[in-house]
Scaffold this active site. Sequence first.
Site, PDB file in Angstrom:
ATOM      1  N   CYS A   1      -2.385   8.712   2.716  1.00 53.42           N
ATOM      2  CA  CYS A   1      -2.058   8.314   1.336  1.00 53.42           C
ATOM      3  C   CYS A   1      -3.230   8.562   0.391  1.00 53.42           C
ATOM      4  O   CYS A   1      -3.026   8.711  -0.808  1.00 53.42           O
ATOM      5  CB  CYS A   1      -1.615   6.856   1.297  1.00 53.42           C
ATOM      6  SG  CYS A   1      -2.745   5.757   2.137  1.00 53.42           S
TER       7      CYS A   1
ATOM      8  N   GLU B   1       0.886  -1.173   0.000  1.00 52.81           N
ATOM      9  CA  GLU B   1       0.000   0.000   0.000  1.00 52.81           C
ATOM     10  C   GLU B   1       0.914   1.210   0.000  1.00 52.81           C
ATOM     11  O   GLU B   1       1.473   1.557   1.041  1.00 52.81           O
ATOM     12  CB  GLU B   1      -0.877   0.021   1.257  1.00 52.81           C
ATOM     13  CG  GLU B   1      -1.820  -1.143   1.382  1.00 52.81           C
ATOM     14  CD  GLU B   1      -2.940  -1.105   0.366  1.00 52.81           C
ATOM     15  OE1 GLU B   1      -3.122  -0.078  -0.316  1.00 52.81           O
ATOM     16  OE2 GLU B   1      -3.614  -2.143   0.237  1.00 52.81           O
TER      17      GLU B   1
HETATM   18  P1  NAD Z   1      10.264   7.247   5.084  1.00 47.57           P
HETATM   19  O1  NAD Z   1      10.266   6.703   3.692  1.00 47.57           O
HETATM   20  O2  NAD Z   1      11.547   7.413   5.817  1.00 47.57           O
HETATM   21  O3  NAD Z   1       9.327   6.339   6.016  1.00 47.57           O
HETATM   22  C1  NAD Z   1       8.018   5.981   5.684  1.00 47.57           C
HETATM   23  C2  NAD Z   1       7.651   4.743   6.492  1.00 47.57           C
HETATM   24  O4  NAD Z   1       8.364   3.630   5.977  1.00 47.57           O
HETATM   25  C3  NAD Z   1       8.079   4.834   7.972  1.00 47.57           C
HETATM   26  O5  NAD Z   1       7.079   4.238   8.755  1.00 47.57           O
HETATM   27  C4  NAD Z   1       9.373   4.028   8.059  1.00 47.57           C
HETATM   28  O6  NAD Z   1       9.542   3.405   9.321  1.00 47.57           O
HETATM   29  C5  NAD Z   1       9.163   3.006   6.977  1.00 47.57           C
HETATM   30  N1  NAD Z   1      10.397   2.569   6.340  1.00 47.57           N
HETATM   31  C6  NAD Z   1      11.372   3.359   5.819  1.00 47.57           C
HETATM   32  N2  NAD Z   1      12.340   2.593   5.265  1.00 47.57           N
HETATM   33  C7  NAD Z   1      11.963   1.303   5.447  1.00 47.57           C
HETATM   34  C8  NAD Z   1      12.527   0.040   5.087  1.00 47.57           C
HETATM   35  N3  NAD Z   1      13.668  -0.049   4.378  1.00 47.57           N
HETATM   36  N4  NAD Z   1      11.857  -1.082   5.447  1.00 47.57           N
HETATM   37  C9  NAD Z   1      10.689  -1.028   6.115  1.00 47.57           C
HETATM   38  N5  NAD Z   1      10.102   0.136   6.473  1.00 47.57           N
HETATM   39  C10 NAD Z   1      10.726   1.283   6.131  1.00 47.57           C
HETATM   40  O7  NAD Z   1       9.562   8.616   4.978  1.00 47.57           O
HETATM   41  P2  NAD Z   1       8.886   9.578   6.025  1.00 47.57           P
HETATM   42  O8  NAD Z   1       9.647  10.870   6.032  1.00 47.57           O
HETATM   43  O9  NAD Z   1       8.608   8.960   7.344  1.00 47.57           O
HETATM   44  O10 NAD Z   1       7.539   9.788   5.255  1.00 47.57           O
HETATM   45  C11 NAD Z   1       7.625  10.392   3.985  1.00 47.57           C
HETATM   46  C12 NAD Z   1       6.924   9.646   2.921  1.00 47.57           C
HETATM   47  O11 NAD Z   1       6.493   8.346   3.303  1.00 47.57           O
HETATM   48  C13 NAD Z   1       5.665  10.379   2.557  1.00 47.57           C
HETATM   49  O12 NAD Z   1       5.943  11.348   1.604  1.00 47.57           O
HETATM   50  C14 NAD Z   1       4.779   9.302   2.036  1.00 47.57           C
HETATM   51  O13 NAD Z   1       4.989   9.150   0.646  1.00 47.57           O
HETATM   52  C15 NAD Z   1       5.273   8.049   2.676  1.00 47.57           C
HETATM   53  N6  NAD Z   1       4.309   7.518   3.655  1.00 47.57           N
HETATM   54  C16 NAD Z   1       3.231   6.893   3.174  1.00 47.57           C
HETATM   55  C17 NAD Z   1       2.306   6.393   4.054  1.00 47.57           C
HETATM   56  C18 NAD Z   1       1.069   5.704   3.548  1.00 47.57           C
HETATM   57  O14 NAD Z   1       0.103   5.594   4.280  1.00 47.57           O
HETATM   58  N7  NAD Z   1       1.066   5.187   2.325  1.00 47.57           N
HETATM   59  C19 NAD Z   1       2.490   6.552   5.414  1.00 47.57           C
HETATM   60  C20 NAD Z   1       3.632   7.195   5.885  1.00 47.57           C
HETATM   61  C21 NAD Z   1       4.559   7.673   4.979  1.00 47.57           C
END
Ligand code: NAD
Length: 476
Positions: A284, A250
């Site tokens: 999202c 997702e």
């Molecule tokens: P980020 O990419 O650092 O983290 C997003 C999420 O992914 C966090 O919960 C993090 O713990 C997890 N994550 C990061 N790298 C991972 C990995 N290698 N394996 C497993 N989990 C991992 O970014 P952020 O600054 O926290 O959020 C920014 C972007 O993340 C947003 O612009 C959005 O696109 C996306 N996001 C999407 C959702 C959603 O509901 N689809 C939710 C949160 C963040």
Amino acid sequence: MEYPELSLLVDGRWVGRGDRDVRPVIDPATGQPVGELPMATTADLDEACEAAGRAFRSWRETPAYDRYGVLRRAAELLRERADEIGRVTTIEQGKPVGEAIQEVYGAADILDWFAEEGRRVYGRIVPSRRPGVRQLVLRQPVGPVAAFTPWNFPITIPARKIGGALAAGCTMVIKPAEETPATGLALARALVDAGLPPGVLSVVFGDPATVSSHLIRHPQVRKATFTGSTAVGRQIAALAAEGVKRVTLELGGHAPVLVFDDADLDKAAKLAVGAKFRNAGQICIAPTRFLVQEGAFEEFTKRFAAAIDELRLGNGLDPETTLGPLAHDRRPPAMAALVDDAIGRGAELLTGGGPGEQGGYFWQPTLLAGLDPAARVMSEEPFGPLALAVPFTDLEEGLAAANALPYGLASYAFTADRATAYAVSEGIEAGMLAVNHFMLTAPETPFGGVKDSGYGSEGGAEGIEDYLFAKLVSEA
Ligand code: NAD
């Protein structure tokens, strides 16, 4: 302080700090630490996976009716604890406390739905071409699952994954976001208190990339499920592909809202504020590109900006607050970069546009118009309180603009014309479309996207399918 002591849950044991590394949990409304989160060691991760493998053998044999009983009791406990859990969510995530409490009730409804749905995992009998042969299709759980959930909906997103998996007879090791650990742990505690056997669900935290590569590669794990950004989703899919493991993704979105000339503009503008700025836009399925037909553009943007100006930015624990801070320190600079880039390319700021003055990670609700198609925000998911108003001429041009991005999660349309609604529902490249409102997330309905927004579905009857496989038994 109401913020609880943090731990891991490994094979039914609540595991405290010991000599593990810790990282602080920050209240985004103040920027101050509120707790210390233990990071799982490699041994903790292995123990959780081995426990998931052991527990799978008995949990899959547990009658669906008994699995239903545990999930239903957990849902009741969540409802009893909703106020307390909601306040904890607000402290670690920032959203207004009323929204946070509603999210806990939402998670309870999701567990109820999957509890019931687990009792309806029917197989089928397929007529054979040969006499005396009976062909059965059994639907069986895929096995232990590794799950990764983000910080924006720290209880409903884990509830969707846990509910679907456990109801199907799978076990799970979940890594909720390190930014919002106490909410995920509160969900796990409700399940444990409801009688969930040890090892069926373990909860771990750590460096996300390290934990996800370790868990997905573990031989006990048969499936990965992730909610978060498209960039990370690609890494998760690649890890799962190494072991030919199933995966549900997702991912991000950049939802278009097609507002046609014949729409009820007042209704569209008022509903748009609630949908766009709920959870400070960190959703999202948040509407982002408001594609407005030329005849309605001026009137819609005027009403939308006026409704935005009525929002109250503040600490989520203040009952007057309707818009809380962003969830962590990376988000305000991300907003600033997108807004500055758009304005640098000639965009007009209709309202907001800067940080809040409250001290934490606040950003004003912002509406931009006059956007250059090359502006970053036109194609990058803002994941914050940032809305874009863009005019279009006719249905064909509007649909083309809506479908122009690689994302395909949520979409919305406002029109009084059934033929227009029909054309949009046929032509939109998205996993979900809401016409004349913004509601897309009921436990009973499928939730998922297409294109770069991922694959698989997490709600409705489809939400349990992802945790099952079909086994053919042909008996002569
Ligand atoms: P980020 O990419 O650092 O983290 C997003 C999420 O992914 C966090 O919960 C993090 O713990 C997890 N994550 C990061 N790298 C991972 C990995 N290698 N394996 C497993 N989990 C991992 O970014 P952020 O600054 O926290 O959020 C920014 C972007 O993340 C947003 O612009 C959005 O696109 C996306 N996001 C999407 C959702 C959603 O509901 N689809 C939710 C949160 C963040």
